[in-house]
Design a protein around this motif. Structure first.
Motif, short mmCIF file in Angstrom:
data_model
loop_
_atom_site.label_atom_id
_atom_site.label_comp_id
_atom_site.label_asym_id
_atom_site.label_seq_id
_atom_site.Cartn_x
_atom_site.Cartn_y
_atom_site.Cartn_z
N MET A 23 0.82 -1.22 0.00
CA MET A 23 0.00 0.00 0.00
C MET A 23 0.85 1.26 0.00
N ARG A 24 1.83 1.26 -0.91
CA ARG A 24 2.70 2.42 -1.06
C ARG A 24 2.91 2.74 -2.53
N PHE A 25 3.17 4.03 -2.78
CA PHE A 25 3.60 4.51 -4.09
C PHE A 25 5.09 4.84 -3.98
N THR A 26 5.83 4.59 -5.05
CA THR A 26 7.23 5.01 -5.11
C THR A 26 7.45 5.67 -6.46
N PRO A 27 7.82 6.94 -6.47
CA PRO A 27 7.97 7.84 -5.34
C PRO A 27 6.60 8.27 -4.80
N ASP A 28 6.60 8.79 -3.58
CA ASP A 28 5.35 9.30 -3.00
C ASP A 28 5.36 10.82 -2.91
N LEU A 29 6.39 11.44 -3.51
CA LEU A 29 6.46 12.90 -3.61
C LEU A 29 7.02 13.24 -4.98
N MET A 58 -5.48 -5.13 -7.76
CA MET A 58 -5.75 -3.87 -8.45
C MET A 58 -5.35 -2.69 -7.57
N HIS A 59 -4.79 -1.66 -8.18
CA HIS A 59 -4.52 -0.39 -7.50
C HIS A 59 -4.97 0.73 -8.43
N GLU A 60 -5.06 1.93 -7.88
CA GLU A 60 -5.39 3.07 -8.72
C GLU A 60 -4.59 4.28 -8.29
N PHE A 61 -4.53 5.25 -9.19
CA PHE A 61 -3.85 6.51 -8.95
C PHE A 61 -4.87 7.59 -9.25
N VAL A 62 -5.22 8.36 -8.22
CA VAL A 62 -6.21 9.43 -8.38
C VAL A 62 -5.58 10.73 -7.88
N LEU A 63 -5.52 11.73 -8.75
CA LEU A 63 -5.03 13.06 -8.38
C LEU A 63 -6.16 13.87 -7.77
N GLY A 64 -5.85 14.78 -6.85
CA GLY A 64 -6.88 15.65 -6.30
C GLY A 64 -6.37 16.44 -5.11
N THR A 65 -7.31 17.08 -4.44
CA THR A 65 -7.00 17.73 -3.18
C THR A 65 -7.29 16.73 -2.07
N LYS A 107 -9.19 17.08 0.43
CA LYS A 107 -10.65 17.09 0.66
C LYS A 107 -11.38 16.23 -0.37
N GLU A 108 -11.04 16.41 -1.64
CA GLU A 108 -11.69 15.63 -2.71
C GLU A 108 -11.41 14.14 -2.55
N LEU A 109 -10.16 13.80 -2.24
CA LEU A 109 -9.80 12.39 -2.08
C LEU A 109 -10.51 11.77 -0.88
N ASP A 110 -10.61 12.52 0.23
CA ASP A 110 -11.34 12.03 1.41
C ASP A 110 -12.79 11.73 1.06
N GLU A 111 -13.43 12.66 0.33
CA GLU A 111 -14.84 12.49 -0.06
C GLU A 111 -15.00 11.30 -1.00
N HIS A 112 -14.10 11.19 -1.96
CA HIS A 112 -14.18 10.09 -2.92
C HIS A 112 -13.94 8.74 -2.21
N ALA A 113 -12.99 8.70 -1.28
CA ALA A 113 -12.71 7.47 -0.54
C ALA A 113 -13.94 7.03 0.27
N ALA A 114 -14.63 8.00 0.87
CA ALA A 114 -15.85 7.67 1.63
C ALA A 114 -16.92 7.08 0.71
N GLY A 160 -9.87 0.31 1.72
CA GLY A 160 -8.79 -0.21 2.54
C GLY A 160 -7.41 0.30 2.15
N HIS A 161 -7.20 0.61 0.88
CA HIS A 161 -5.89 1.04 0.42
C HIS A 161 -5.55 2.45 0.92
N TYR A 162 -6.50 3.36 0.80
CA TYR A 162 -6.31 4.74 1.25
C TYR A 162 -6.05 4.78 2.75
N GLU A 163 -6.87 4.02 3.48
CA GLU A 163 -6.76 3.96 4.93
C GLU A 163 -5.42 3.35 5.37
N ALA A 164 -4.85 2.49 4.53
CA ALA A 164 -3.57 1.84 4.84
C ALA A 164 -2.37 2.76 4.51
#
Length: 163
Positions: free
Chosen positions: A62-68, A88-95, A97-104, A148-152
Motif C-alpha cells: 500500500m505504497r507509491f514510489t515515489p510518493d512525492l 488492483m490499484h489506482e492513482f487518483v489526483l486531487g485535493t 478534501k476531494e480524495l477524502d470524499e471520494h474514498a468515503a 482499505g488502500h487509502y486507509e492503509a
C-alpha cells in the motif's frame, strides 16, 4: 406515473453515459474522449504536450514510489503507473478534501463506476498512464482510493512550484 417515467429516464441516461468500473478494462484516455475540465489541481494534458514522464510504482504494501513529485507550474506530466502487486490499484489526483470524499463514497459503493482523466486503474502486474497539466501552484495529493488502500496509507503528494 411521472416518478416512474423519471426513474426510467434517469436509468437510461445513466446507462448510456456510464463510464468504466474499477476493473481490469483498458480505459480510453484519448484526447478526443477526454473531458478537459479545469480542476483545482490542473487540467487534463495532451499527449503531444508532455514535458516529462514520471514513473510511479504501486505495491501491495500500500505504497507509491515515489510518493512525492515536484512539478513546475505549466508542466504537462505523463505519469506511468506500474502495478508491481497482485491486486488492483489506482492513482487518483486531487485535493486532500476531494480524495477524502471520494474514498468515503468508495467505501459505500465499492463498484462505483467512473473514469476521469486524473485517474488510472491498474490491474495486477499491469501498466497505466495519465497525462496531466499542472497549471496551478500548490500542494496536491494522489492516492489509491480502493477500499482499505487509502486507509492503509497508499497516498502521495504533488508539489507544484511557480515557474
Amino acid at each position: 406515473m411521472q416518478i416512474t417515467k423519471t426513474l426510467i429516464m434517469s436509468a437510461l441516461l445513466a446507462a448510456s453515459t456510464a463510464s468504466f468500473a474499477h476493473g481490469d478494462e483498458k480505459h480510453a484516455k484519448g484526447a478526443a474522449l477526454m473531458k478537459m475540465e479545469q480542476k483545482e489541481w490542473g487540467i487534463g494534458g495532451l499527449p503531444n504536450a508532455v514535458n516529462r514522464t514520471v514513473e510511479i510504482r504501486m505495491t501491495d504494501n500500500m505504497r507509491f514510489t515515489p510518493d512525492l513529485v515536484e512539478v513546475k507550474q505549466g508542466e504537462t506530466i505523463k505519469f506511468v503507473h506500474l502495478n508491481n502487486g497482485k491486486v488492483m490499484h489506482e492513482f487518483v489526483l486531487g485535493t486532500k478534501k476531494e480524495l477524502d470524499e471520494h474514498a468515503a463514497l468508495m467505501k459505500k459503493f465499492p463498484t462505483m463506476e467512473h473514469d476521469e482523466p486524473y485517474m488510472a486503474h491498474v490491474g495486477a502486474g499491469k501498466k497505466g498512464e495519465i497525462v496531466w497539466n499542472f497549471n496551478k501552484v500548490g500542494e496536491f495529493d494522489f492516492a489509491c482510493l480502493l477500499p482499505g488502500h487509502y486507509e492503509a496509507g497508499m497516498v502521495g503528494k504533488i508539489k507544484v512550484v511557480a515557474k
